[in-house]
Design an enzyme around this catalytic site. Structure first.
Site, PDB file in Angstrom:
ATOM      1  N   CYS A 277      26.126 -45.547 -15.744  1.00 26.22           N
ATOM      2  CA  CYS A 277      27.189 -44.590 -16.083  1.00 26.22           C
ATOM      3  C   CYS A 277      26.703 -43.489 -17.021  1.00 26.22           C
ATOM      4  O   CYS A 277      27.011 -42.306 -16.819  1.00 26.22           O
ATOM      5  CB  CYS A 277      28.382 -45.317 -16.678  1.00 26.22           C
ATOM      6  SG  CYS A 277      28.062 -46.188 -18.240  1.00 26.22           S
ATOM      7  N   HIS A 332      31.511 -47.995 -21.234  1.00 21.88           N
ATOM      8  CA  HIS A 332      31.471 -47.215 -19.997  1.00 21.88           C
ATOM      9  C   HIS A 332      31.863 -45.776 -20.293  1.00 21.88           C
ATOM     10  O   HIS A 332      32.641 -45.501 -21.218  1.00 21.88           O
ATOM     11  CB  HIS A 332      32.432 -47.819 -18.969  1.00 21.88           C
ATOM     12  CG  HIS A 332      32.389 -47.132 -17.637  1.00 21.88           C
ATOM     13  ND1 HIS A 332      31.316 -47.215 -16.781  1.00 21.88           N
ATOM     14  CD2 HIS A 332      33.294 -46.320 -17.015  1.00 21.88           C
ATOM     15  CE1 HIS A 332      31.554 -46.494 -15.690  1.00 21.88           C
ATOM     16  NE2 HIS A 332      32.746 -45.948 -15.814  1.00 21.88           N
ATOM     17  N   HIS A 344      32.651 -41.031 -11.968  1.00 18.14           N
ATOM     18  CA  HIS A 344      31.754 -41.923 -12.702  1.00 18.14           C
ATOM     19  C   HIS A 344      30.969 -42.786 -11.719  1.00 18.14           C
ATOM     20  O   HIS A 344      31.149 -42.667 -10.494  1.00 18.14           O
ATOM     21  CB  HIS A 344      32.539 -42.797 -13.690  1.00 18.14           C
ATOM     22  CG  HIS A 344      33.626 -43.632 -13.076  1.00 18.14           C
ATOM     23  ND1 HIS A 344      34.228 -44.678 -13.725  1.00 18.14           N
ATOM     24  CD2 HIS A 344      34.242 -43.583 -11.846  1.00 18.14           C
ATOM     25  CE1 HIS A 344      35.156 -45.233 -12.968  1.00 18.14           C
ATOM     26  NE2 HIS A 344      35.182 -44.576 -11.825  1.00 18.14           N
TER      27      HIS A 344
END
Length: 374
Positions: A277, A332, A344
């Site tokens: 990520c 994240h 993402h």
């Protein structure tokens, strides 16, 4: 006369050579000077590594003074901290899974988890390999790791729901490391005193009581009275035309990689073939002239904080990842696209677009946004 002089010279040379070490002796001396101090250890049978009941692979532990140690690099990679580097000058290893960068130093009794200092057994260097104790593995990687004698395996609970107290720990330090309060830790364990003993096992508070905070935030639900709160920055209400164009360019580039596979701790050189990520954000922002740090916790420290209602296209969005981390950390990151959508990358299906509403998984685990586009 000359004969006597020559004889004396010959005897002197013989004595000199007798005193000089032979080549093998010189090599032995050099080896002794360069050698790492010997560590007394015992070999342990090759052990399977079982994570949450599933056998992943096997490693070669050792025992030092009755304490089990495992190879640092092998264990880091098993736990998906694949980007590993070593600083020979400081004897420090760094490893990241994309969320946080951990650092351990050979012989050091403290490690770094992001910007947080934690107590550990000192890593040991044996026969060219750096080893961590199982308790240190637990603290560094937010797991509960132990040796299971009946089958000789190394067992890993991930994320951890318990914590083993180390020398130098305090109730407040443990609470701080898990982004909760001392009150919550005390209540979870029915503690009547704040006195802790090394080796004591503590239950961690429930997930809803753990939430990483950014200094200056005013809408967090978990605040320790010892945490100093600063003034929150005020973002602009509307996006400039220049910022809007740059945000669109970042989003447009990111959408070109839809479906690209996810990899925990992907190396920066892996992008855009494989990304986690934070390396995905680092790549698409970097290609548009905005430099971001490597992992998501580092990225959460840059820019201006924005709330859910203030999000604009191009803002970074930070979330908890409770399936992997039980310490409430930033786990994240994605970029807000507008219209309630996040761009993402996640383990499955890789780079994707997800709906971000007022309920559901991503809404529940949202921490805050950051504006880095000016």
């Amino acid at each position: 006369m000359n004969n006597r002089k020559n004889k004396r010279m010959a005897l002197a040379l013989v004595a000199l050579f007798a005193l000089m070490p032979l080549p093998n002796a010189l090599n032995a001396m050099a080896s002794d000077m360069d050698a790492v101090p010997t560590v007394s250890y015992s070999s342990v049978a090759r052990a399977g590594v079982v994570i949450n009941g599933v056998t992943k692979t096997a490693i070669n532990p050792i025992s030092i003074g009755g304490v089990y140690y495992v190879p640092f690099k092998n264990m880091a990679q098993i736990l998906d901290y694949d980007a590993i580097s070593y600083n020979a000058k400081t004897k420090t290893y760094s490893a990241t899974d994309g969320s946080v960068t951990v650092r351990v130093t050979i012989g050091g009794t403290h490690a770094m988890k992001g910007d947080e200092r934690i107590n550990i057994h000192a890593p040991r260097f044996v026969n060219g390999t750096t080893y961590l104790s199982l308790d240190a593995v637990s603290s560094v990687f937010n797991t509960f790791t132990y040796f299971n004698a009946p089958d000789g395996s190394v067992r890993v609970q991930m994320p951890a729901t318990t914590y083993k107290v180390h020398s130098g720990d305090s109730l407040f330090k443990i609470a701080q490391a898990h982004h909760t309060t001392a009150t919550a830790v005390r209540a979870a364990n029915g503690l009547r005193s704040d006195v802790l003993m090394p080796g004591q096992i503590l239950q961690l508070p429930v997930e809803s009581l753990k939430k990483e905070m950014e200094t200056g935030s005013s809408d967090v639900s978990v605040v320790d009275p010892n945490t100093v709160q600063g003034p929150a920055a005020t973002p602009t209400a509307s996006q400039s035309a220049t910022a809007a164009r740059k945000a669109q360019a970042i989003i447009t580039l990111g959408k070109k990689y839809m479906g690209v596979p996810y990899k925990f701790g992907a190396k920066t050189s892996d992008a855009p073939r494989l990304m986690d990520c934070s390396s995905f954000m680092q790549y698409i922002f970097g290609k548009n002239g905005i430099s971001l740090p490597r992992d998501s916790r580092q990225q959460s420290n840059v820019g201006t904080r924005v709330s859910r209602s203030q999000l604009q296209p191009g803002d970074l969005m930070f979330f908890k990842y409770p399936e992997r981390y039980s310490d409430g950390r930033v786990g994240h990151v994605g970029v807000y696209m507008g219209n309630g959508q996040i761009l993402h990358t996640i383990p499955k299906p890789g780079v994707t677009i997800t709906k971000f509403g007022t309920s559901g998984y991503w809404s529940k685990n949202f921490l805050y946004g950051k504006r880095v586009i000016k």
